[in-house]
Design a protein around this motif. Structure first.
Motif, PDB file in Angstrom:
ATOM      1  N   ALA A  50       6.262  -3.382 -10.979  1.00  0.00           N
ATOM      2  CA  ALA A  50       5.917  -2.386  -9.956  1.00  0.00           C
ATOM      3  C   ALA A  50       5.051  -3.008  -8.876  1.00  0.00           C
ATOM      4  N   HIS A  51       5.422  -2.775  -7.638  1.00  0.00           N
ATOM      5  CA  HIS A  51       4.638  -3.259  -6.511  1.00  0.00           C
ATOM      6  C   HIS A  51       3.357  -2.434  -6.366  1.00  0.00           C
ATOM      7  N   ASN A  52       2.351  -3.063  -5.749  1.00  0.00           N
ATOM      8  CA  ASN A  52       1.061  -2.405  -5.543  1.00  0.00           C
ATOM      9  C   ASN A  52       1.142  -1.109  -4.741  1.00  0.00           C
ATOM     10  N   TYR A  53       2.206  -0.910  -3.965  1.00  0.00           N
ATOM     11  CA  TYR A  53       2.320   0.278  -3.123  1.00  0.00           C
ATOM     12  C   TYR A  53       3.079   1.415  -3.795  1.00  0.00           C
ATOM     13  N   GLN A  54       3.447   1.227  -5.062  1.00  0.00           N
ATOM     14  CA  GLN A  54       4.184   2.266  -5.766  1.00  0.00           C
ATOM     15  C   GLN A  54       3.288   3.450  -6.144  1.00  0.00           C
ATOM     16  N   LEU A  55       3.933   4.564  -6.515  1.00  0.00           N
ATOM     17  CA  LEU A  55       3.196   5.729  -6.995  1.00  0.00           C
ATOM     18  C   LEU A  55       2.364   5.345  -8.221  1.00  0.00           C
ATOM     19  N   PRO A  56       1.189   5.955  -8.397  1.00  0.00           N
ATOM     20  CA  PRO A  56       0.350   5.609  -9.556  1.00  0.00           C
ATOM     21  C   PRO A  56       1.074   5.685 -10.898  1.00  0.00           C
ATOM     22  N   ALA A  57       1.903   6.709 -11.099  1.00  0.00           N
ATOM     23  CA  ALA A  57       2.607   6.840 -12.381  1.00  0.00           C
ATOM     24  C   ALA A  57       3.529   5.654 -12.624  1.00  0.00           C
ATOM     25  N   ILE A  58       4.171   5.176 -11.578  1.00  0.00           N
ATOM     26  CA  ILE A  58       5.066   4.021 -11.701  1.00  0.00           C
ATOM     27  C   ILE A  58       4.255   2.773 -12.033  1.00  0.00           C
TER      28      ILE A  58
END
Length: 348
Positions: A50-58
């Motif tokens: 998961a990239h740093n800009y993804q949704l927190p849940a992801i």
């Protein structure tokens, strides 16, 4: 019927997935969803990035969180044969370039990137034809086809080092981000650096006026500014003019922000980048008050990787990312040349 097919049929959550113009929805990113994601990932033999800009849940359910190049290098070393890349399309392409023998999935192939789309392979080739002796340096935030026409890739943390390694008498074509290019020109003093007029629409929208307003309102804060931001020049101007202490203005990649967060003594930090980064910063340094310079700086493409999209990806084995073998070979060469110059560090 395979084991995966049988377990997919038993996934009651999957029946709730709906598709619309904004992507897949209908499934909340709760504990039940997270448990199902982990179960399916194990069945599929997949590692979740998961990239740093993804949704927190992801971010929270992923095996690894970071910038795109670091994640692609993790993918190449992973023992799993399947990579689920939660990010935008060029990032999954980069993972495929570095791991051509693995299956690379992106939860929604419609998750594009305005920066990567700001230069095509045809446009780069035409630019190269104007400067046949020039060295092409491309930011990793580009498509595989553009990387294949590139001499050396760079990240935001090593762009200055990459350009400085090139013969000073050679012209350099830098693409596609004009703000990162301006930062490199400023740091190297190089006059034969030609910069493509591309931008990330999210970072470009974080402007100097709102940065200045925030800095004046929070005089004791540090500033973490991504070099893709339209306000990066303004941040340095504020420091140079004495309007804000120079030692508290940090022009940093996403990885650099995390490193600085772990060692800073500041009690408050203003962050100029996509707001998904705040989740990792707050996890890295929970005692610091991290605030977005622009709390509307959210990438619609990044947020297309929803809990529903991730569930669909693992249930159906979709969407698979393919890169032509010759394109991948040429693109991999430009990435490897960068690594030979110096470790990529904090990535984009």
């Amino acid at each position: 019927m395979t084991v995966l097919d049988r377990f997919a049929m038993e996934s009651t959550l999957a029946a709730q997935i709906t598709d619309g113009p904004g992507g897949y929805s209908g499934v909340p990113g709760d504990e039940q969803w997270a448990a199902e994601i982990r179960r399916l990932a194990t069945l599929r033999g997949a590692t979740l990035l998961a990239h740093n800009y993804q949704l927190p849940a992801i971010q929270d359910v992923a095996d690894h969180v970071g910038d795109s190049l670091a994640l692609s290098r993790i993918a190449a070393e992973a023992t799993e044969d399947t990579i689920v890349f939660c990010g935008v399309h060029f990032m999954a392409e980069t993972a495929k370039i570095l791991s051509p023998e693995k299956t690379v999935l992106i939860p929604d192939q419609r998750a594009g990137c305005s920066l990567a789309d700001s230069i095509t392979a045809a446009e780069l080739q035409a630019w190269k034809d104007e400067y046949p002796e020039a060295v092409v340096v491309s930011y990793v935030n580009t498509t595989a086809a553009v990387k294949a026409l590139t001499d050396i890739c760079c990240t935001s943390s090593n762009a200055v080092e990459v350009v400085a390694s090139i013969d000073p008498d050679r012209d350099v074509l830098f693409c596609p981000d004009q703000f990162l290019g301006a930062h490199v020109r400023r740091m190297t003093g190089r006059t034969n650096l030609h910069i493509w007029a591309g931008e990330c629409h999210v970072h470009a929208a974080i402007n100097g006026d709102e940065l200045a307003d925030q800095a004046r309102s929070h005089p004791d804060a540090e500033l973490f500014v991504h070099p893709e931001c339209g306000c990066a020049t303004s941040a340095l101007y504020l420091a140079g003019e004495g309007a804000f202490p120079e030692d508290r203005v940090k022009i940093l990649s996403t990885g650099g922000m995390l490193d600085q967060a772990r060692k800073t003594n500041a009690r408050q930090v203003l962050v100029a980048t996509e707001i998904g980064m705040l989740h990792q910063l707050r996890r890295a340094a929970p005692d610091i008050d991290f605030q977005a310079v622009n709390d509307r700086a959210s990438c619609t493409y990044m947020k297309m990787i929803t809990p529903a999209a991730m569930l669909r990806c693992l249930v159906e084995g979709a969407d698979e990312v393919h890169v032509d073998l010759e394109t991948a070979r040429l693109a991999r060469r430009s990435v490897q040349r960068m690594i030979e110059i110096g470790q990529p560090g904090g990535g984009e």
